[in-house]
Scaffold this motif. Structure first.
Motif, PDB file in Angstrom:
ATOM      1  N   GLY A 218       0.781  -1.227   0.000  1.00 36.45           N
ATOM      2  CA  GLY A 218       0.000   0.000   0.000  1.00 36.45           C
ATOM      3  C   GLY A 218       0.815   1.280   0.000  1.00 36.45           C
ATOM      4  N   VAL A 219       2.041   1.222   0.543  1.00 33.27           N
ATOM      5  CA  VAL A 219       2.860   2.429   0.668  1.00 33.27           C
ATOM      6  C   VAL A 219       4.169   2.309  -0.105  1.00 33.27           C
ATOM      7  N   TRP A 224       7.815   4.147  -4.101  1.00 32.00           N
ATOM      8  CA  TRP A 224       9.076   3.793  -4.756  1.00 32.00           C
ATOM      9  C   TRP A 224       8.962   3.989  -6.269  1.00 32.00           C
ATOM     10  N   LEU A 225       7.819   3.607  -6.834  1.00 30.84           N
ATOM     11  CA  LEU A 225       7.607   3.800  -8.276  1.00 30.84           C
ATOM     12  C   LEU A 225       7.679   5.278  -8.633  1.00 30.84           C
ATOM     13  N   VAL A 236       0.392   2.220 -10.799  1.00 30.99           N
ATOM     14  CA  VAL A 236       0.069   2.145  -9.370  1.00 30.99           C
ATOM     15  C   VAL A 236      -1.251   1.408  -9.107  1.00 30.99           C
ATOM     16  N   PRO A 237      -2.362   1.746  -9.756  1.00 29.22           N
ATOM     17  CA  PRO A 237      -3.590   0.991  -9.478  1.00 29.22           C
ATOM     18  C   PRO A 237      -3.528  -0.466  -9.914  1.00 29.22           C
ATOM     19  N   LEU A 349       8.465   3.077   8.943  1.00 27.73           N
ATOM     20  CA  LEU A 349       9.694   2.327   8.707  1.00 27.73           C
ATOM     21  C   LEU A 349      10.092   2.397   7.238  1.00 27.73           C
ATOM     22  N   LEU A 350       9.123   2.208   6.358  1.00 27.53           N
ATOM     23  CA  LEU A 350       9.439   2.191   4.927  1.00 27.53           C
ATOM     24  C   LEU A 350       9.867   3.565   4.423  1.00 27.53           C
ATOM     25  N   THR A 351       9.113   4.607   4.800  1.00 23.48           N
ATOM     26  CA  THR A 351       9.410   5.942   4.269  1.00 23.48           C
ATOM     27  C   THR A 351      10.577   6.610   4.988  1.00 23.48           C
TER      28      THR A 351
END
Length: 411
Positions: A218-219, A224-225, A236-237, A349-351
């Motif tokens: 979801g994030v 990243w793309l 994305v969709p 964490l990811l961002t």
């Protein structure tokens, strides 16, 4: 109960697709306020699982589930009436609290009804839930395309009506038999308080890391793309569509391969491998053209979905199998916190860490999750043996010392 869950998830699909835009264009909150509101609500949702589990050990599950649905009917009605940031934050926090409580109660209900076939039930539920979410997102797309204030409010009303219908369907479902009660000596041996069970708490802590596929899909993938690859934004969709289709068609076959506590413990290790592959694909998506980036990201989406398929069955199977029978509701309430905590901390964490470190950050994340999966697999097998669960190769060896093993298992 599957019908109630399908209706519930249809409404949740509407909410997920429309809520942020509703807060922005109808309530006129800025991006900072929306982010803070969502974050506070997610933190409030963490308490929903243990509270629901605690109550389910004392009160009828069906009544509690109906109450959770009706509470959300009330919050949806309030959302149409209040527009200030503080009031909306309180309303959305209660909504998230009730939502997480409802999901835990559904898990408890299904555990008691499905028994040893809970893996099959979970697969059926996942299939139905994803179909419902897709329908809800489609309904939201119609309202969002209209784009008027009345259209946004109609989506909120539709969401509230879905919870009302879910409460009615839950009422139509037969009441569950009471949870099994152990003799006092057995309670003393196995323990009935999950907050004092170090082994189970460690299982839940590790399970939090093993739910990161949700934030990655979801994030991680969309951001990243957009910021680190040459892949077209229109992709994305496609990630969500691909995820939904694969879950609908593959959840049952995957569940058959992870059925039972021993297979579920083994599958945890494969979860880490699948997520490592997804992270490696994410890292490979950079530094090339649009075609390379698109192919790598689509591969990552497939592998993330495979990890999700494994986790959705194995996590629940182990949460049930590793809990003592006479306190299952309370234990499952604590286990339900893993997804709530992940939803709060995973995006940060990811961002804030992984994406900041670039491709190496993804490889480090994948390696770390794989290591956690290996530890979880070992800890689960030891605890299964300590509890004497069927299917564990260590049961016979540990049967002579059950009391000592239970206290040490999973630590």
């Amino acid at each position: 109960m599957l019908a109630a869950q399908a209706v519930d998830r249809t409404g949740s699909g509407v909410w997920a697709a429309a809520s942020v835009l509703y807060f922005t264009f109808v309530c006129h909150l800025d991006a900072r306020q929306v982010g803070l509101l969502v974050g506070v609500a997610a933190v409030a949702g963490i308490a929903g699982s243990p509270v629901a589990g605690r109550l389910a050990g004392r009160l009828p599950v069906r009544g509690l589930l109906m109450g959770s649905h009706l509470l959300r009917v009330g919050t949806m009605a309030l959302m149409l009436l209040v527009h200030s940031f503080a009031a909306l934050t309180a309303v959305v926090a209660v909504t998230c609290l009730a939502e997480r409580g409802a999901k835990t109660l559904e898990m408890i209900f299904a555990t008691r009804v499905a028994g040893e076939r809970r893996g099959t039930y979970q697969a059926l539920f996942r299939t139905v839930a994803n179909a419902g979410t897709a329908v809800g997102a489609g309904l939201a797309a119609v309202g969002l395309a209209v784009g008027t204030t009345d259209a946004y409010r109609a989506l909120i009303v539709a969401n509230g009506l879905s919870y009302l219908a879910a409460a009615f369907l839950a009422w139509r479902t037969g009441e569950l038999p009471p949870a099994p009660q152990a003799a006092p000596a057995e309670q003393a041996q196995a323990g009935t308080n999950p907050w004092r069970d170090r082994g189970y708490l460690l299982f839940v802590l590790r399970d939090t890391a093993l739910c990161l596929d949700d934030s990655l899909l979801g994030v991680g993938l969309p951001l990243w793309l957009i910021h680190h690859t040459a892949a077209p934004h229109a992709l994305v969709p496609v990630f969500l569509v691909l995820n939904t289709v694969l879950v609908v068609f593959l959840q049952l076959p995957v569940s058959r391969r992870t059925d039972g506590p021993r297979r579920a413990a083994t599958a945890v290790g494969w979860y880490g491998v699948a997520l490592l592959g997804a992270c490696a694909a994410m890292a490979a998506a950079t530094g090339g053209g649009a075609v390379r980036g698109s192919v790598a990201l689509l591969a990552a989406a497939v592998l993330v979905t495979l990890a999700e398929l494994i986790r959705s069955v194995s996590s629940w199977e182990l949460a049930v199998s590793l809990a003592p029978d006479q306190a299952q509701a309370a234990y499952l309430g604590v286990a339900g916190m893993s997804q709530s905590v992940q939803k709060s901390l995973g995006p940060l964490l990811l961002t804030g860490v992984v994406m900041t470190a670039g491709p190496l950050g993804w490889l480090a994340l994948g390696t770390g999750v794989t290591a956690v999966g290996a530890v979880q697999r070992l800890g689960a097998r030891r605890r299964l043996a300590a509890l004497g669960r069927p299917g564990s190769v260590l049961v016979a060896a540990s049967a002579a010392q059950p009391a000592r093993a239970v206290s040490a298992a999973g630590s």
